[in-house]
Design a protein around this motif. Structure first.
Motif, PDB file in Angstrom:
ATOM      1  N   LYS A  73     -34.445  32.077  18.605  1.00  0.00           N
ATOM      2  CA  LYS A  73     -34.435  31.309  19.843  1.00  0.00           C
ATOM      3  C   LYS A  73     -33.592  30.047  19.649  1.00  0.00           C
ATOM      4  O   LYS A  73     -33.583  29.459  18.572  1.00  0.00           O
ATOM      5  N   LYS A  74     -32.917  29.642  20.703  1.00  0.00           N
ATOM      6  CA  LYS A  74     -32.097  28.436  20.672  1.00  0.00           C
ATOM      7  C   LYS A  74     -32.269  27.660  21.975  1.00  0.00           C
ATOM      8  O   LYS A  74     -32.544  28.239  23.027  1.00  0.00           O
ATOM      9  N   GLU A  75     -32.110  26.333  21.860  1.00  0.00           N
ATOM     10  CA  GLU A  75     -32.029  25.467  23.035  1.00  0.00           C
ATOM     11  C   GLU A  75     -30.723  24.698  22.944  1.00  0.00           C
ATOM     12  O   GLU A  75     -30.460  24.050  21.924  1.00  0.00           O
ATOM     13  N   TRP A  76     -29.938  24.742  23.995  1.00  0.00           N
ATOM     14  CA  TRP A  76     -28.642  24.082  23.985  1.00  0.00           C
ATOM     15  C   TRP A  76     -28.562  23.076  25.130  1.00  0.00           C
ATOM     16  O   TRP A  76     -28.915  23.392  26.278  1.00  0.00           O
ATOM     17  N   PRO A  77     -28.081  21.872  24.868  1.00  0.00           N
ATOM     18  CA  PRO A  77     -27.950  20.885  25.940  1.00  0.00           C
ATOM     19  C   PRO A  77     -26.606  20.985  26.654  1.00  0.00           C
ATOM     20  O   PRO A  77     -25.591  21.380  26.069  1.00  0.00           O
ATOM     21  N   VAL A  78     -26.629  20.625  27.910  1.00  0.00           N
ATOM     22  CA  VAL A  78     -25.406  20.397  28.675  1.00  0.00           C
ATOM     23  C   VAL A  78     -25.471  18.945  29.147  1.00  0.00           C
ATOM     24  O   VAL A  78     -26.362  18.582  29.916  1.00  0.00           O
ATOM     25  N   VAL A  79     -24.562  18.121  28.652  1.00  0.00           N
ATOM     26  CA  VAL A  79     -24.491  16.714  29.038  1.00  0.00           C
ATOM     27  C   VAL A  79     -23.304  16.566  29.982  1.00  0.00           C
ATOM     28  O   VAL A  79     -22.183  16.945  29.627  1.00  0.00           O
ATOM     29  N   PHE A  80     -23.549  16.026  31.147  1.00  0.00           N
ATOM     30  CA  PHE A  80     -22.477  15.996  32.150  1.00  0.00           C
ATOM     31  C   PHE A  80     -22.490  14.701  32.952  1.00  0.00           C
ATOM     32  O   PHE A  80     -23.497  13.991  33.014  1.00  0.00           O
ATOM     33  N   VAL A  81     -21.355  14.425  33.556  1.00  0.00           N
ATOM     34  CA  VAL A  81     -21.190  13.300  34.472  1.00  0.00           C
ATOM     35  C   VAL A  81     -20.401  13.800  35.674  1.00  0.00           C
ATOM     36  O   VAL A  81     -19.354  14.435  35.509  1.00  0.00           O
TER      37      VAL A  81
END
Length: 206
Positions: free
Chosen positions: A154-162
């Motif tokens: 299992k993995k958790e990946w972030p998406v950081v956006f503006v």
């Protein structure tokens, strides 16, 4: 005696110049800070140091977010969607959030390889409406790289956006959709009616 007096005067001038240069250099930092505070400019140059799989470095991302002009007069609803092309689980940790243009935001996407074999996969993003795409700036995203996961991993990946404050005024909702596919297979087309799909999901759940 006259030459000695000239030498002393020259020495005095050199001492004054040296002290003046030292004082100028010492005062330059607070003067620079005062100018930045007065103009609202905190970063004159931000170098995008690329981190494999993540985009810009975390320190640079925080600095960029800190110094972005946030438009608090507008609120954009960002919806998150996920499509899996294969026998695995892929979904956003939350379905939507409200953000101001210029404000940094983060959403997590969850992935699980439910197969009994190792696999490599990658995600491709799409946006609705399409005119929002050039204004959706991802600072950190798992879609920048391919990933290999073991069976059951299992993995958790972030998406950081503006969201760019120059986003057209008539756009109040943006849907960010990812299609996750196995590397080596046929690359799927991006969803054509992502916004409609999200509305249909909400209608089914109501």
């Amino acid at each position: 005696m006259a030459r000695r007096g000239d030498n002393l005067r020259m020495l005095g001038k050199l001492v004054v110049v040296t002290v003046g240069m030292f004082s100028f250099g010492y005062l330059l930092i607070p003067v620079y800070k005062a100018i930045c505070d007065a103009t609202g400019v905190n970063i004159l140059s931000l170098t995008e140091r690329q981190v494999p799989g993540n985009g810009v470095a975390a320190d640079d991302a925080r600095a960029l977010a800190k110094n972005t002009q946030v438009d608090t007069s507008r609120t954009i609803i960002v919806e998150f969607d996920a499509n899996a092309r294969g026998p695995w689980q892929f979904k956003p940790a939350r379905r939507s959030m409200q953000v101001h243009p210029g404000e940094m935001a983060t959403v997590l996407y969850e992935f699980e390889n439910v197969q009994d074999r190792r696999m490599s996969a990658q995600a491709i993003p799409s946006y609705a409406p399409r005119q929002a795409a050039p204004h959706f700036n991802k600072l950190e995203c798992f879609c920048f790289s391919q990933y290999t996961l073991d069976p059951g991993e299992k993995k958790e990946w972030p998406v950081v956006f503006v969201i760019d404050p120059r986003l057209p005024k008539d756009v109040t909702t943006i849907t960010l959709s990812y299609t996750f596919f196995e590397v080596g297979g046929k690359i799927p087309a991006a969803p054509q009616s992502t916004a409609g799909g999200m509305q249909a999901q909400r209608a089914d759940s109501s």
